[in-house]
Design a protein around this motif. Structure first.
Motif, PDB file in Angstrom:
ATOM      1  N   ALA A  51       0.838  -1.207   0.000  1.00  0.00           N
ATOM      2  CA  ALA A  51       0.000   0.000   0.000  1.00  0.00           C
ATOM      3  C   ALA A  51       0.872   1.257   0.000  1.00  0.00           C
ATOM      4  O   ALA A  51       0.574   2.233  -0.700  1.00  0.00           O
ATOM      5  CB  ALA A  51      -0.932  -0.002   1.209  1.00  0.00           C
ATOM      6  N   PHE A  52       1.942   1.252   0.756  1.00  0.00           N
ATOM      7  CA  PHE A  52       2.881   2.374   0.801  1.00  0.00           C
ATOM      8  C   PHE A  52       3.487   2.628  -0.574  1.00  0.00           C
ATOM      9  O   PHE A  52       3.536   3.756  -1.058  1.00  0.00           O
ATOM     10  CB  PHE A  52       3.959   2.090   1.846  1.00  0.00           C
ATOM     11  CG  PHE A  52       5.046   3.110   1.922  1.00  0.00           C
ATOM     12  CD1 PHE A  52       4.791   4.386   2.399  1.00  0.00           C
ATOM     13  CD2 PHE A  52       6.330   2.794   1.520  1.00  0.00           C
ATOM     14  CE1 PHE A  52       5.808   5.341   2.473  1.00  0.00           C
ATOM     15  CE2 PHE A  52       7.351   3.730   1.602  1.00  0.00           C
ATOM     16  CZ  PHE A  52       7.086   5.007   2.068  1.00  0.00           C
ATOM     17  N   GLN A  53       3.944   1.572  -1.234  1.00  0.00           N
ATOM     18  CA  GLN A  53       4.530   1.706  -2.563  1.00  0.00           C
ATOM     19  C   GLN A  53       3.502   2.230  -3.571  1.00  0.00           C
ATOM     20  O   GLN A  53       3.828   3.079  -4.399  1.00  0.00           O
ATOM     21  CB  GLN A  53       5.065   0.361  -3.049  1.00  0.00           C
ATOM     22  CG  GLN A  53       6.311  -0.083  -2.332  1.00  0.00           C
ATOM     23  CD  GLN A  53       6.774  -1.417  -2.857  1.00  0.00           C
ATOM     24  OE1 GLN A  53       6.033  -2.389  -2.850  1.00  0.00           O
ATOM     25  NE2 GLN A  53       7.996  -1.458  -3.329  1.00  0.00           N
ATOM     26  N   THR A  54       2.289   1.742  -3.482  1.00  0.00           N
ATOM     27  CA  THR A  54       1.225   2.195  -4.380  1.00  0.00           C
ATOM     28  C   THR A  54       0.980   3.683  -4.201  1.00  0.00           C
ATOM     29  O   THR A  54       0.843   4.437  -5.170  1.00  0.00           O
ATOM     30  CB  THR A  54      -0.062   1.392  -4.132  1.00  0.00           C
ATOM     31  OG1 THR A  54       0.206   0.009  -4.374  1.00  0.00           O
ATOM     32  CG2 THR A  54      -1.194   1.870  -5.024  1.00  0.00           C
ATOM     33  N   CYS A  55       0.958   4.122  -2.957  1.00  0.00           N
ATOM     34  CA  CYS A  55       0.758   5.560  -2.665  1.00  0.00           C
ATOM     35  C   CYS A  55       1.911   6.385  -3.228  1.00  0.00           C
ATOM     36  O   CYS A  55       1.682   7.430  -3.831  1.00  0.00           O
ATOM     37  CB  CYS A  55       0.634   5.749  -1.165  1.00  0.00           C
ATOM     38  SG  CYS A  55       0.353   7.451  -0.684  1.00  0.00           S
ATOM     39  N   LEU A  56       3.136   5.934  -3.054  1.00  0.00           N
ATOM     40  CA  LEU A  56       4.279   6.662  -3.591  1.00  0.00           C
ATOM     41  C   LEU A  56       4.222   6.762  -5.111  1.00  0.00           C
ATOM     42  O   LEU A  56       4.478   7.815  -5.679  1.00  0.00           O
ATOM     43  CB  LEU A  56       5.591   5.988  -3.173  1.00  0.00           C
ATOM     44  CG  LEU A  56       5.990   6.111  -1.718  1.00  0.00           C
ATOM     45  CD1 LEU A  56       7.268   5.332  -1.473  1.00  0.00           C
ATOM     46  CD2 LEU A  56       6.151   7.556  -1.299  1.00  0.00           C
ATOM     47  N   ARG A  57       3.876   5.677  -5.742  1.00  0.00           N
ATOM     48  CA  ARG A  57       3.805   5.679  -7.215  1.00  0.00           C
ATOM     49  C   ARG A  57       2.725   6.632  -7.713  1.00  0.00           C
ATOM     50  O   ARG A  57       2.904   7.298  -8.726  1.00  0.00           O
ATOM     51  CB  ARG A  57       3.549   4.272  -7.731  1.00  0.00           C
ATOM     52  CG  ARG A  57       4.761   3.376  -7.621  1.00  0.00           C
ATOM     53  CD  ARG A  57       4.516   2.004  -8.223  1.00  0.00           C
ATOM     54  NE  ARG A  57       5.659   1.161  -8.015  1.00  0.00           N
ATOM     55  CZ  ARG A  57       5.680   0.101  -7.236  1.00  0.00           C
ATOM     56  NH1 ARG A  57       4.591  -0.292  -6.594  1.00  0.00           N
ATOM     57  NH2 ARG A  57       6.789  -0.614  -7.098  1.00  0.00           N
ATOM     58  N   SER A  58       1.617   6.722  -7.002  1.00  0.00           N
ATOM     59  CA  SER A  58       0.522   7.584  -7.443  1.00  0.00           C
ATOM     60  C   SER A  58       0.866   9.065  -7.286  1.00  0.00           C
ATOM     61  O   SER A  58       0.350   9.899  -8.011  1.00  0.00           O
ATOM     62  CB  SER A  58      -0.757   7.263  -6.682  1.00  0.00           C
ATOM     63  OG  SER A  58      -0.661   7.664  -5.339  1.00  0.00           O
ATOM     64  N   THR A  59       1.781   9.397  -6.378  1.00  0.00           N
ATOM     65  CA  THR A  59       2.164  10.803  -6.195  1.00  0.00           C
ATOM     66  C   THR A  59       3.210  11.247  -7.200  1.00  0.00           C
ATOM     67  O   THR A  59       3.439  12.422  -7.377  1.00  0.00           O
ATOM     68  CB  THR A  59       2.687  11.059  -4.771  1.00  0.00           C
ATOM     69  OG1 THR A  59       3.848  10.274  -4.539  1.00  0.00           O
ATOM     70  CG2 THR A  59       1.624  10.767  -3.734  1.00  0.00           C
ATOM     71  N   ARG A  60       3.877  10.310  -7.862  1.00  0.00           N
ATOM     72  CA  ARG A  60       4.899  10.641  -8.840  1.00  0.00           C
ATOM     73  C   ARG A  60       4.310  10.876 -10.223  1.00  0.00           C
ATOM     74  O   ARG A  60       4.990  11.330 -11.122  1.00  0.00           O
ATOM     75  CB  ARG A  60       5.934   9.538  -8.945  1.00  0.00           C
ATOM     76  CG  ARG A  60       6.764   9.426  -7.696  1.00  0.00           C
ATOM     77  CD  ARG A  60       7.900   8.474  -7.808  1.00  0.00           C
ATOM     78  NE  ARG A  60       7.809   7.583  -8.956  1.00  0.00           N
ATOM     79  CZ  ARG A  60       8.635   6.591  -9.180  1.00  0.00           C
ATOM     80  NH1 ARG A  60       9.594   6.348  -8.338  1.00  0.00           N
ATOM     81  NH2 ARG A  60       8.524   5.826 -10.223  1.00  0.00           N
TER      82      ARG A  60
END
Length: 61
Positions: A51-60
């Motif tokens: 979930a953390f990685q998904t959130c980071l990818r969506s902000t980039r």
């Protein structure tokens, strides 16, 4: 208990600002600062890590 086997994140600056992760323990993803390998580390369950990685990818984007 087995020891964490850390590797540098592919997104880290290999020369300085590095984050290391360990995924060799099935129930835990460990994250630490490579400049302080004996310091604290953050332990997450794999679902939270994803979930953390998904959130980071969506902000980039």
């Amino acid at each position: 208990m087995r020891a964490f086997e850390y590797r540098k994140s592919s997104y880290s600056d290999q020369a300085a600002e590095c984050v290391e992760i360990a995924t060799n323990i099935p129930t835990t993803v460990a994250v630490r600062d490579s400049k302080n390998p004996n310091g604290p580390s953050l332990h997450l369950n794999p679902t939270t890590w994803t979930a953390f990685q998904t959130c980071l990818r969506s902000t980039r984007s």
